[in-house]
Design an enzyme around this catalytic site. Structure first.
Site, PDB file in Angstrom:
ATOM      1  N   HIS A 189      -2.347  10.564  -0.447  1.00  0.00           N
ATOM      2  CA  HIS A 189      -2.484   9.122  -0.615  1.00  0.00           C
ATOM      3  C   HIS A 189      -2.634   8.750  -2.086  1.00  0.00           C
ATOM      4  O   HIS A 189      -1.922   7.881  -2.601  1.00  0.00           O
ATOM      5  CB  HIS A 189      -3.697   8.645   0.191  1.00  0.00           C
ATOM      6  CG  HIS A 189      -3.925   7.168   0.133  1.00  0.00           C
ATOM      7  ND1 HIS A 189      -3.099   6.256   0.763  1.00  0.00           N
ATOM      8  CD2 HIS A 189      -4.893   6.430  -0.471  1.00  0.00           C
ATOM      9  CE1 HIS A 189      -3.551   5.030   0.551  1.00  0.00           C
ATOM     10  NE2 HIS A 189      -4.635   5.110  -0.186  1.00  0.00           N
TER      11      HIS A 189
ATOM     12  N   LYS B 261      -8.690   0.529  10.806  1.00  0.00           N
ATOM     13  CA  LYS B 261      -8.014  -0.102   9.679  1.00  0.00           C
ATOM     14  C   LYS B 261      -6.743   0.662   9.347  1.00  0.00           C
ATOM     15  O   LYS B 261      -5.701   0.070   9.029  1.00  0.00           O
ATOM     16  CB  LYS B 261      -8.947  -0.145   8.478  1.00  0.00           C
ATOM     17  CG  LYS B 261      -8.413  -0.937   7.278  1.00  0.00           C
ATOM     18  CD  LYS B 261      -7.666  -0.072   6.278  1.00  0.00           C
ATOM     19  CE  LYS B 261      -7.196  -0.892   5.078  1.00  0.00           C
ATOM     20  NZ  LYS B 261      -6.347  -0.105   4.152  1.00  0.00           N
TER      21      LYS B 261
ATOM     22  N   GLU C  64       0.817  -1.209   0.000  1.00  0.00           N
ATOM     23  CA  GLU C  64       0.000   0.000   0.000  1.00  0.00           C
ATOM     24  C   GLU C  64       0.855   1.265   0.000  1.00  0.00           C
ATOM     25  O   GLU C  64       1.640   1.492   0.929  1.00  0.00           O
ATOM     26  CB  GLU C  64      -0.895  -0.002   1.238  1.00  0.00           C
ATOM     27  CG  GLU C  64      -1.833   1.179   1.357  1.00  0.00           C
ATOM     28  CD  GLU C  64      -3.073   1.058   0.487  1.00  0.00           C
ATOM     29  OE1 GLU C  64      -3.835   2.028   0.420  1.00  0.00           O
ATOM     30  OE2 GLU C  64      -3.279  -0.010  -0.122  1.00  0.00           O
TER      31      GLU C  64
ATOM     32  N   ASP D 238       2.174 -13.211  13.305  1.00  0.00           N
ATOM     33  CA  ASP D 238       0.840 -13.549  12.788  1.00  0.00           C
ATOM     34  C   ASP D 238      -0.043 -12.300  12.766  1.00  0.00           C
ATOM     35  O   ASP D 238      -0.644 -11.935  13.773  1.00  0.00           O
ATOM     36  CB  ASP D 238       0.219 -14.636  13.680  1.00  0.00           C
ATOM     37  CG  ASP D 238      -1.104 -15.170  13.141  1.00  0.00           C
ATOM     38  OD1 ASP D 238      -1.643 -14.575  12.184  1.00  0.00           O
ATOM     39  OD2 ASP D 238      -1.592 -16.179  13.679  1.00  0.00           O
TER      40      ASP D 238
END
Length: 435
Positions: free
Chosen positions: A425, A311, A127, A327
């Protein structure tokens, strides 16, 4: 003896070296050092090479790698690991039915100062803007002293579901009466982790009087996993004590598994960003600060906004989790469950202002990560990334991850509260598609 040992505690490897030094100490000094080790006091460290690298983004990937390697003095074997890590043969030892490997970019976030220590942060993500956003927010935070972090002991929870009980209250009391015997039995299962300072710590029992299958008990085994994530140790312990629990209660133990809601294994980070550091372009420091606080307030009360807000936090944390072979799915599950612990899904961070008008932020979330065992042990790139950060124990790694999450959250809501998310972004997205 005490000051010599304390000096080594500060400058060497903390826990391991202090135990060795303790062998030649007087009993009173040994007791004091043990207190230092197990009451959450973090080893102090010198700042080391600065993570503030001007124009780092302007360098080529090869130039950046050379710069980082020189700063942290990575050995040649770890340098090679940064350029790929594993092939299909190695991958075949990690998972099933391997046909190849899947590469993702490994970037480095700069400018991080955590508890006074300079840290370069390895981040694996596809990303755009995550690494850049974290780096820039860390630069703002260091104007206020960087990130201050802390954590709780690495205690995980193993669950045993106990069905077919005649009386829940009586069965619960029987388990609690036998607690010492149960914990002693658990600690005989893995003497190595007990010798390292871990093992069973507590036993708790929860009653569920009503469920789709009727009433049952859940027994929680609280287990200190030291520097391991601990899933295997806990699951093994839960399975081993199944017959004992059934004998004590007269019930039937069904599921025996760890919980990923690791709410006894928390990492925390906080920072202060001076008002003057927030101002940019036509935005005053007050406008940026108040806009960030207002954006956070939206996530604090609305689950729809909180989902996206959190998020963004995990964008940063997951990148470090993946880079270190941990993990990320377990971390995600624990974080989101923790965000909903009050009954309302809400923000994992808090933003406000201090008496001087500076922006202050904090984060707290479960951080069940390890630096030994699993993929962390077997993936050479994960090992190289741990060395790049100078990680000494799992708690330190979790605290750094929390700081990264706070920085990434600041980057996202600062953009949203000022120019909008698309300007920075999406411009980096456009760069990706042009190449």
């Amino acid at each position: 003896h005490f000051f010599a040992a304390l000096l080594h505690y500060i400058n060497f490897k903390g826990r391991v070296f202090t135990f060795e030094m303790a062998l030649c100490m007087r009993p009173s000094v040994r007791g004091l050092c043990k207190t230092l080790l197990f009451t959450g006091v973090r080893p102090l460290s010198t700042a080391g090479p600065s993570s503030r690298i001007p124009d780092f983004f302007k360098l080529t990937p090869a130039e950046r790698q050379k710069k980082v390697v020189e700063l942290v003095k990575l050995p040649s074997s770890d340098i090679q690991a940064l350029n790929g890590g594993i092939d299909a043969t190695k991958g075949d030892t990690l998972i099933e039915n391997v046909i190849g490997t899947f590469a993702l970019p490994l970037g480095v976030a700069t400018n991080f100062m955590v508890n006074g220590r300079e840290v370069l942060i390895p981040m694996v993500t596809e990303e755009p803007s995550i690494v850049a956003g974290c780096s820039f927010m860390a630069k703002l935070a260091r104007d206020g002293g960087g990130f201050q972090t802390s954590s709780t002991e690495p205690e995980m929870i193993g669950q045993l579901q106990i069905l077919d009980l005649d009386n829940l209250a009586v069965a619960k009391l029987k388990i609690l009466e036998a607690k010492a015997r149960i914990l002693e039995a658990v600690n005989k299962i893995d003497p190595i982790i007990v010798k390292a300072g871990g093992g069973a710590r507590e036993l708790e029992v929860r009653e569920f009087a009503s469920s789709p299958v009727g009433p049952f008990l859940v027994c929680h085994l609280i287990y200190n996993t030291c520097d391991a994530m601990g899933a295997n140790a806990i699951n093994t312990a839960c399975e081993k004590i199944q017959p004992m629990i059934e004998e004590i209660t007269g019930g039937r133990v069904h599921l025996r598994i760890l919980s990923n809601l690791a709410d006894r294994r928390l990492a925390r980070a906080r920072c202060t960003v001076p008002l003057k550091s927030l101002a940019f372009k036509s935005f005053t420091g007050e406008q940026v600060r108040d806009g960030i606080i207002e954006a956070w307030a939206f996530a604090a009360v609305d689950p729809y906004r909180a989902a996206t807000h959190n998020k963004g936090i995990m964008n940063g944390i997951d990148s470090v989790v993946i880079a270190t072979g941990n993990d990320w799915r377990a971390i995600e599950a624990g974080a989101h469950a923790y965000a909903a612990r009050s009954g309302l899904y809400t923000s994992l961070t808090t933003w406000g202002k201090d008496k001087a008008g500076n922006l202050v932020g904090s984060i707290e979330l479960p951080m069940a990560i390890g630096i030994v065992g699993g993929s962390t042990k077997h993936h050479p790139t994960a090992q190289a990334c741990l060395k790049l950060m100078g990680i000494r124990n799992a708690r330190e790694l979790g605290e750094i991850m929390a700081a990264v999450g706070l920085a990434q959250n600041l980057a996202a809501i600062r953009a949203l509260a000022t120019e909008g998310i698309q300007r920075g972004h999406m411009s980096l997205h456009a760069k990706k598609f042009k190449s």
